[in-house]
Design a protein around this motif. Structure first.
Motif, PDB file in Angstrom:
ATOM      1  N   MET A  70       0.876  -1.178   0.000  1.00  0.00           N
ATOM      2  CA  MET A  70       0.000   0.000   0.000  1.00  0.00           C
ATOM      3  C   MET A  70       0.908   1.222   0.000  1.00  0.00           C
ATOM      4  O   MET A  70       2.102   1.103   0.227  1.00  0.00           O
ATOM      5  N   SER A  71       0.346   2.362  -0.208  1.00  0.00           N
ATOM      6  CA  SER A  71       1.156   3.578  -0.165  1.00  0.00           C
ATOM      7  C   SER A  71       1.541   3.878   1.291  1.00  0.00           C
ATOM      8  O   SER A  71       0.821   3.478   2.224  1.00  0.00           O
ATOM      9  N   PRO A  72       2.647   4.581   1.496  1.00  0.00           N
ATOM     10  CA  PRO A  72       2.977   5.003   2.862  1.00  0.00           C
ATOM     11  C   PRO A  72       1.844   5.825   3.489  1.00  0.00           C
ATOM     12  O   PRO A  72       1.596   5.721   4.696  1.00  0.00           O
ATOM     13  N   LYS A  73       1.139   6.607   2.671  1.00  0.00           N
ATOM     14  CA  LYS A  73       0.007   7.405   3.184  1.00  0.00           C
ATOM     15  C   LYS A  73      -1.087   6.494   3.731  1.00  0.00           C
ATOM     16  O   LYS A  73      -1.631   6.735   4.817  1.00  0.00           O
ATOM     17  N   THR A  74      -1.416   5.443   3.000  1.00  0.00           N
ATOM     18  CA  THR A  74      -2.431   4.490   3.466  1.00  0.00           C
ATOM     19  C   THR A  74      -1.941   3.755   4.708  1.00  0.00           C
ATOM     20  O   THR A  74      -2.709   3.547   5.654  1.00  0.00           O
ATOM     21  N   PHE A  75      -0.657   3.369   4.730  1.00  0.00           N
ATOM     22  CA  PHE A  75      -0.092   2.739   5.927  1.00  0.00           C
ATOM     23  C   PHE A  75      -0.308   3.636   7.138  1.00  0.00           C
ATOM     24  O   PHE A  75      -0.776   3.187   8.187  1.00  0.00           O
ATOM     25  N   LYS A  76       0.028   4.916   6.999  1.00  0.00           N
ATOM     26  CA  LYS A  76      -0.081   5.849   8.127  1.00  0.00           C
ATOM     27  C   LYS A  76      -1.532   6.043   8.572  1.00  0.00           C
ATOM     28  O   LYS A  76      -1.803   6.184   9.755  1.00  0.00           O
ATOM     29  N   LYS A  77      -2.446   6.003   7.623  1.00  0.00           N
ATOM     30  CA  LYS A  77      -3.859   6.215   7.942  1.00  0.00           C
ATOM     31  C   LYS A  77      -4.506   4.972   8.536  1.00  0.00           C
ATOM     32  O   LYS A  77      -5.303   5.070   9.478  1.00  0.00           O
ATOM     33  N   VAL A  78      -4.167   3.793   8.008  1.00  0.00           N
ATOM     34  CA  VAL A  78      -4.882   2.570   8.386  1.00  0.00           C
ATOM     35  C   VAL A  78      -4.111   1.731   9.403  1.00  0.00           C
ATOM     36  O   VAL A  78      -4.640   1.394  10.464  1.00  0.00           O
ATOM     37  N   LEU A  79      -2.884   1.360   9.065  1.00  0.00           N
ATOM     38  CA  LEU A  79      -2.155   0.411   9.916  1.00  0.00           C
ATOM     39  C   LEU A  79      -1.422   1.048  11.095  1.00  0.00           C
ATOM     40  O   LEU A  79      -1.361   0.460  12.174  1.00  0.00           O
ATOM     41  N   LYS A  80      -0.866   2.213  10.898  1.00  0.00           N
ATOM     42  CA  LYS A  80      -0.097   2.837  11.980  1.00  0.00           C
ATOM     43  C   LYS A  80      -0.921   2.997  13.266  1.00  0.00           C
ATOM     44  O   LYS A  80      -0.441   2.634  14.344  1.00  0.00           O
ATOM     45  N   PRO A  81      -2.161   3.475  13.193  1.00  0.00           N
ATOM     46  CA  PRO A  81      -2.942   3.574  14.442  1.00  0.00           C
ATOM     47  C   PRO A  81      -3.211   2.211  15.092  1.00  0.00           C
ATOM     48  O   PRO A  81      -3.207   2.099  16.325  1.00  0.00           O
ATOM     49  N   LEU A  82      -3.430   1.186  14.286  1.00  0.00           N
ATOM     50  CA  LEU A  82      -3.668  -0.152  14.844  1.00  0.00           C
ATOM     51  C   LEU A  82      -2.423  -0.689  15.538  1.00  0.00           C
ATOM     52  O   LEU A  82      -2.511  -1.263  16.638  1.00  0.00           O
ATOM     53  N   LEU A  83      -1.260  -0.521  14.909  1.00  0.00           N
ATOM     54  CA  LEU A  83      -0.010  -0.987  15.509  1.00  0.00           C
ATOM     55  C   LEU A  83       0.307  -0.197  16.777  1.00  0.00           C
ATOM     56  O   LEU A  83       0.740  -0.767  17.790  1.00  0.00           O
ATOM     57  N   ALA A  84       0.075   1.112  16.734  1.00  0.00           N
ATOM     58  CA  ALA A  84       0.324   1.950  17.916  1.00  0.00           C
ATOM     59  C   ALA A  84      -0.596   1.551  19.068  1.00  0.00           C
ATOM     60  O   ALA A  84      -0.174   1.507  20.235  1.00  0.00           O
ATOM     61  N   ASP A  85      -1.834   1.234  18.750  1.00  0.00           N
ATOM     62  CA  ASP A  85      -2.788   0.809  19.777  1.00  0.00           C
ATOM     63  C   ASP A  85      -2.352  -0.514  20.403  1.00  0.00           C
ATOM     64  O   ASP A  85      -2.392  -0.681  21.627  1.00  0.00           O
ATOM     65  N   PHE A  86      -1.940  -1.463  19.558  1.00  0.00           N
ATOM     66  CA  PHE A  86      -1.464  -2.753  20.071  1.00  0.00           C
ATOM     67  C   PHE A  86      -0.273  -2.544  21.007  1.00  0.00           C
ATOM     68  O   PHE A  86      -0.258  -3.066  22.128  1.00  0.00           O
ATOM     69  N   ALA A  87       0.701  -1.781  20.555  1.00  0.00           N
ATOM     70  CA  ALA A  87       1.897  -1.546  21.376  1.00  0.00           C
ATOM     71  C   ALA A  87       1.531  -0.857  22.685  1.00  0.00           C
ATOM     72  O   ALA A  87       2.021  -1.230  23.757  1.00  0.00           O
ATOM     73  N   SER A  88       0.659   0.125  22.610  1.00  0.00           N
ATOM     74  CA  SER A  88       0.238   0.859  23.800  1.00  0.00           C
ATOM     75  C   SER A  88      -0.465  -0.059  24.802  1.00  0.00           C
ATOM     76  O   SER A  88      -0.201   0.007  26.013  1.00  0.00           O
ATOM     77  N   GLN A  89      -1.351  -0.905  24.314  1.00  0.00           N
ATOM     78  CA  GLN A  89      -2.058  -1.835  25.206  1.00  0.00           C
ATOM     79  C   GLN A  89      -1.076  -2.769  25.918  1.00  0.00           C
ATOM     80  O   GLN A  89      -1.209  -3.032  27.111  1.00  0.00           O
ATOM     81  N   MET A  90      -0.093  -3.286  25.179  1.00  0.00           N
ATOM     82  CA  MET A  90       0.885  -4.203  25.781  1.00  0.00           C
ATOM     83  C   MET A  90       1.770  -3.470  26.792  1.00  0.00           C
ATOM     84  O   MET A  90       2.042  -3.976  27.874  1.00  0.00           O
ATOM     85  N   LYS A  91       2.184  -2.243  26.445  1.00  0.00           N
ATOM     86  CA  LYS A  91       3.041  -1.453  27.350  1.00  0.00           C
ATOM     87  C   LYS A  91       2.266  -0.996  28.585  1.00  0.00           C
ATOM     88  O   LYS A  91       2.869  -0.808  29.642  1.00  0.00           O
ATOM     89  N   ASP A  92       0.948  -0.835  28.462  1.00  0.00           N
ATOM     90  CA  ASP A  92       0.140  -0.505  29.641  1.00  0.00           C
ATOM     91  C   ASP A  92       0.153  -1.658  30.639  1.00  0.00           C
ATOM     92  O   ASP A  92       0.118  -1.433  31.850  1.00  0.00           O
ATOM     93  N   ILE A  93       0.202  -2.872  30.139  1.00  0.00           N
ATOM     94  CA  ILE A  93       0.259  -4.051  31.013  1.00  0.00           C
ATOM     95  C   ILE A  93       1.637  -4.177  31.623  1.00  0.00           C
ATOM     96  O   ILE A  93       1.780  -4.407  32.817  1.00  0.00           O
ATOM     97  N   ASN A  94       2.662  -4.018  30.800  1.00  0.00           N
ATOM     98  CA  ASN A  94       4.053  -4.115  31.264  1.00  0.00           C
ATOM     99  C   ASN A  94       4.905  -3.172  30.422  1.00  0.00           C
ATOM    100  O   ASN A  94       5.190  -3.467  29.265  1.00  0.00           O
ATOM    101  N   PRO A  95       5.324  -2.059  30.985  1.00  0.00           N
ATOM    102  CA  PRO A  95       6.108  -1.089  30.215  1.00  0.00           C
ATOM    103  C   PRO A  95       7.430  -1.642  29.676  1.00  0.00           C
ATOM    104  O   PRO A  95       8.000  -1.083  28.746  1.00  0.00           O
ATOM    105  N   GLU A  96       7.891  -2.744  30.237  1.00  0.00           N
ATOM    106  CA  GLU A  96       9.160  -3.328  29.802  1.00  0.00           C
ATOM    107  C   GLU A  96       9.013  -4.339  28.659  1.00  0.00           C
ATOM    108  O   GLU A  96      10.017  -4.795  28.109  1.00  0.00           O
ATOM    109  N   VAL A  97       7.788  -4.695  28.295  1.00  0.00           N
ATOM    110  CA  VAL A  97       7.591  -5.703  27.257  1.00  0.00           C
ATOM    111  C   VAL A  97       8.118  -5.174  25.923  1.00  0.00           C
ATOM    112  O   VAL A  97       7.984  -3.995  25.610  1.00  0.00           O
ATOM    113  N   MET A  98       8.776  -6.059  25.174  1.00  0.00           N
ATOM    114  CA  MET A  98       9.242  -5.701  23.831  1.00  0.00           C
ATOM    115  C   MET A  98       8.147  -6.049  22.825  1.00  0.00           C
ATOM    116  O   MET A  98       7.546  -7.119  22.910  1.00  0.00           O
ATOM    117  N   ILE A  99       7.935  -5.158  21.869  1.00  0.00           N
ATOM    118  CA  ILE A  99       6.930  -5.368  20.834  1.00  0.00           C
ATOM    119  C   ILE A  99       7.648  -5.723  19.538  1.00  0.00           C
ATOM    120  O   ILE A  99       8.429  -4.923  19.013  1.00  0.00           O
TER     121      ILE A  99
END
Length: 171
Positions: A28-57
């Motif tokens: 996909m274009s980088p623009k589509t990545f930023k619009k669609v996938l980047k928020p999903l990946l950021a949300d996943f990482a944030s949820q895991m780090k909320d459980i354990n800030p030391e977890v590696m993603i």
């Protein structure tokens, strides 16, 4: 939910996967990545780090991610698998992002393991560890599943050379 349960149970790594690139570019274009996938990946990482800030993603996505590596770091991704020599200039990726991103892979199951003799594999492993492992942030591994076109001697050469380099360097 499975990743969250694993992190709650003490897992030190949470991995998310989904190939969104092919050998030469994003699917996909980088623009589509930023619009669609980047928020999903950021949300996943944030949820895991909320459980354990030391977890590696860890993120698994085959192919050329070079256009979005900075975005992945911004999302909270700590490591990328696989680092494919066919897809990205591994040494440039190390120079640009190696202080913020762990690189995982580096030994091709497409072009190197199936077609190289054991001595070539040993030399390749030494080179990859020396150049990509400098200052840490590199996990030597095959770039994907090792299939039956790879001679057992090549797999053994990769593993034993990595152990030898590790033992001699104290890494």
């Amino acid at each position: 939910a499975m990743a969250a349960n694993a992190v709650k149970a003490g897992a030190r790594v949470a991995m998310i996967g989904g190939d969104f690139a092919h050998q030469n570019a994003l699917m996909m274009s980088p623009k589509t990545f930023k619009k669609v996938l980047k928020p999903l990946l950021a949300d996943f990482a944030s949820q895991m780090k909320d459980i354990n800030p030391e977890v590696m993603i860890f993120l698994h996505s085959d192919g050329d991610l070079s256009q979005v590596l900075g975005d992945l770091i911004e999302c909270g991704i700590d490591a990328v698998h696989p680092l494919q020599p066919e897809s990205m200039d591994m040494f440039d990726v190390k120079r640009r992002y190696g202080d913020r991103l762990t690189l995982f892979g580096g030994v091709s199951v497409q072009s190197e393991l199936p077609g190289s003799d054991p001595e070539e594999i040993r030399a390749l492993v030494r080179q990859r560890i020396e150049q990509l492992g400098e200052n840490g942030g590199f996990i030597l591994a095959p770039t994907n599943t090792i299939l039956d076109d790879v001679p057992l001697e090549s797999i053994e050469a990769m593993y034993l050379e990595a152990q030898t380099v590790r033992a001699s360097s104290g890494v």
